[in-house]
Scaffold this motif. Structure first.
Motif, mmCIF file in Angstrom:
data_model
loop_
_atom_site.group_PDB
_atom_site.id
_atom_site.type_symbol
_atom_site.label_atom_id
_atom_site.label_comp_id
_atom_site.label_asym_id
_atom_site.label_seq_id
_atom_site.Cartn_x
_atom_site.Cartn_y
_atom_site.Cartn_z
ATOM 1 N N GLU A 169 1.133 -1.202 0.033
ATOM 2 C CA GLU A 169 0.151 -0.188 -0.042
ATOM 3 C C GLU A 169 0.758 1.256 -0.151
ATOM 4 O OE1 GLU A 169 -4.017 0.682 2.114
ATOM 5 O OE2 GLU A 169 -2.423 1.289 3.540
ATOM 6 N N ASN A 170 0.707 1.895 -0.991
ATOM 7 C CA ASN A 170 1.885 3.335 -1.035
ATOM 8 C C ASN A 170 3.254 2.791 -0.945
ATOM 9 O OD1 ASN A 170 -0.493 5.233 -1.348
ATOM 10 N ND2 ASN A 170 -0.655 5.004 0.818
ATOM 11 N N GLU A 171 3.387 1.696 -1.678
ATOM 12 C CA GLU A 171 5.013 1.082 -1.748
ATOM 13 C C GLU A 171 5.551 0.472 -0.261
ATOM 14 O OE1 GLU A 171 5.895 -0.045 -4.786
ATOM 15 O OE2 GLU A 171 4.211 0.686 -5.346
ATOM 16 N N LYS A 172 4.346 0.376 0.711
ATOM 17 C CA LYS A 172 4.778 -0.095 2.002
ATOM 18 C C LYS A 172 4.147 -1.727 2.009
ATOM 19 C CE LYS A 172 4.476 0.792 6.967
ATOM 20 N NZ LYS A 172 3.754 1.420 8.042
ATOM 21 N N VAL A 173 5.200 -2.454 2.661
ATOM 22 C CA VAL A 173 4.735 -3.792 2.715
ATOM 23 C C VAL A 173 3.877 -3.608 3.876
ATOM 24 C CG1 VAL A 173 5.569 -6.109 3.464
ATOM 25 C CG2 VAL A 173 6.855 -4.876 1.611
ATOM 26 N N ILE A 174 2.537 -4.142 3.520
ATOM 27 C CA ILE A 174 1.455 -4.441 4.748
ATOM 28 C C ILE A 174 1.261 -5.799 5.080
ATOM 29 C CG2 ILE A 174 0.810 -2.052 4.413
ATOM 30 C CD1 ILE A 174 -1.774 -3.298 3.029
ATOM 31 N N GLY A 175 1.843 -6.686 4.288
ATOM 32 C CA GLY A 175 1.646 -8.030 4.443
ATOM 33 C C GLY A 175 2.486 -8.871 3.539
ATOM 34 N N TYR A 176 2.830 -9.975 4.036
ATOM 35 C CA TYR A 176 3.522 -10.927 2.850
ATOM 36 C C TYR A 176 3.276 -12.453 3.566
ATOM 37 C CZ TYR A 176 6.416 -11.495 7.331
ATOM 38 O OH TYR A 176 7.014 -11.743 8.637
ATOM 39 N N ALA A 177 3.684 -13.238 2.544
ATOM 40 C CA ALA A 177 3.717 -14.835 2.266
ATOM 41 C C ALA A 177 5.122 -15.135 1.799
ATOM 42 C CB ALA A 177 2.513 -15.312 1.750
ATOM 43 N N LEU A 178 5.678 -15.964 2.671
ATOM 44 C CA LEU A 178 7.096 -16.283 2.383
ATOM 45 C C LEU A 178 7.037 -17.610 1.583
ATOM 46 C CD1 LEU A 178 9.275 -15.491 5.493
ATOM 47 C CD2 LEU A 178 8.681 -13.959 3.522
ATOM 48 N N CYS A 179 7.523 -17.582 0.260
ATOM 49 C CA CYS A 179 7.750 -18.840 -0.684
ATOM 50 C C CYS A 179 9.107 -19.415 -0.312
ATOM 51 C CB CYS A 179 7.837 -18.352 -1.924
ATOM 52 S SG CYS A 179 6.182 -17.498 -2.331
ATOM 53 N N MET A 180 9.001 -20.932 0.022
ATOM 54 C CA MET A 180 10.094 -21.625 0.593
ATOM 55 C C MET A 180 9.963 -23.116 -0.416
ATOM 56 S SD MET A 180 10.943 -22.269 4.286
ATOM 57 C CE MET A 180 12.679 -22.802 4.811
ATOM 58 N N LEU A 181 10.742 -23.202 -1.326
ATOM 59 C CA LEU A 181 11.068 -24.425 -1.961
ATOM 60 C C LEU A 181 11.539 -25.491 -1.003
ATOM 61 C CD1 LEU A 181 12.090 -23.009 -5.444
ATOM 62 C CD2 LEU A 181 10.006 -23.785 -4.843
ATOM 63 N N PRO A 182 11.223 -26.646 -1.242
ATOM 64 C CA PRO A 182 11.652 -27.877 -0.453
ATOM 65 C C PRO A 182 13.245 -27.699 -0.392
ATOM 66 C CG PRO A 182 10.019 -28.823 -1.941
ATOM 67 C CD PRO A 182 10.157 -27.198 -2.227
ATOM 68 N N LYS A 183 13.877 -27.151 -1.474
ATOM 69 C CA LYS A 183 15.571 -27.452 -1.263
ATOM 70 C C LYS A 183 15.914 -26.428 0.070
ATOM 71 C CE LYS A 183 17.956 -24.422 -4.137
ATOM 72 N NZ LYS A 183 18.427 -24.053 -5.098
ATOM 73 N N PHE A 184 15.021 -25.836 0.548
ATOM 74 C CA PHE A 184 15.525 -25.017 1.681
ATOM 75 C C PHE A 184 15.160 -25.777 3.271
ATOM 76 C CE2 PHE A 184 15.117 -21.786 -1.457
ATOM 77 C CZ PHE A 184 16.310 -21.110 -1.403
ATOM 78 N N ALA A 185 14.914 -27.054 3.006
ATOM 79 C CA ALA A 185 14.661 -27.827 4.215
ATOM 80 C C ALA A 185 15.495 -27.856 5.168
ATOM 81 C CB ALA A 185 14.380 -29.261 3.786
ATOM 82 N N GLU A 186 16.813 -27.671 4.925
ATOM 83 C CA GLU A 186 18.137 -27.681 5.854
ATOM 84 C C GLU A 186 18.574 -26.352 6.210
ATOM 85 O OE1 GLU A 186 18.945 -30.461 7.516
ATOM 86 O OE2 GLU A 186 17.388 -31.482 6.666
ATOM 87 N N SER A 187 17.647 -25.420 5.811
ATOM 88 C CA SER A 187 18.336 -24.014 6.001
ATOM 89 C C SER A 187 17.823 -23.181 7.137
ATOM 90 C CB SER A 187 17.767 -23.277 4.881
ATOM 91 O OG SER A 187 18.364 -23.547 3.509
#
Length: 176
Positions: A62-80
């Motif tokens: 909203e007006n270039e300010k992040v007011i919400g997010y959902a993080l995308c995490m592929l299975p390759k990051f399982a150990e990260s």
């Protein structure tokens, strides 16, 4: 007007981290945790960027300010991320070798914008932006986080399994 896009700048990632800080248990009262929900994972800019480089996180702006997010995490990051390793272990038990799922690594809406459909739209956008061949979103919710659990059930998630890790009860959920 609120726009839903995939994060594309370091500024987007830095704003995600700022919103995350406001919603970590260490920065909330017990009453806020009970009523508003809470986040579990505290990400570094480095891991957030690595994840975003593979599949852009979904942000509500909203007006270039992040007011919400959902993080995308592929299975390759399982150990990260240490606290998420048990989740991936449990996912592997139930999906048995499939890797065409996206893990929603964390979702958050600014307190000032809750109750206006942003949570639902973040997931709708995430589903639209799934990489080719991916058909499922999986995540987990701390069983004590009733607000989050109810919100996920409302948008169509169903329970895969319950499990305990590091003294906490978790609910593994799926959205097809």
């Amino acid at each position: 007007m609120i726009r839903y896009i995939q994060a594309s700048t370091i500024n987007h990632l830095e704003q995600i981290l700022l919103l995350q800080q406001h919603n970590l248990p260490k920065n909330l009262t017990d009453e806020e945790k009970e009523c508003e929900g809470f986040l579990t994972v505290e990400h570094s800019l480095e891991i957030l960027k690595e994840m975003n480089d593979e599949c852009g996180h979904i942000v509500a702006l909203e007006n270039e300010k992040v007011i919400g997010y959902a993080l995308c995490m592929l299975p390759k990051f399982a150990e990260s991320i240490e606290v998420l390793k048990p989740m991936f272990h449990e996912i592997n038990k139930v999906v048995k070798g499939k890797d065409n799922y996206m893990v929603m690594g964390q979702i958050c809406v600014a307190k000032s914008h809750r109750g206006h459909g942003i949570f639902r739209q973040l997931y709708k956008t995430m589903k639209e932006k799934l990489p080719y061949g991916f058909d499922t979103i999986i995540t987990e919710v701390d069983a004590k986080n009733r607000r989050s659990m109810n919100a996920h059930l409302t948008v169509g998630f169903t329970e895969l399994k319950k499990y305990c890790s590091d003294g906490k009860d978790w609910v593994l959920i799926i959205l097809k």
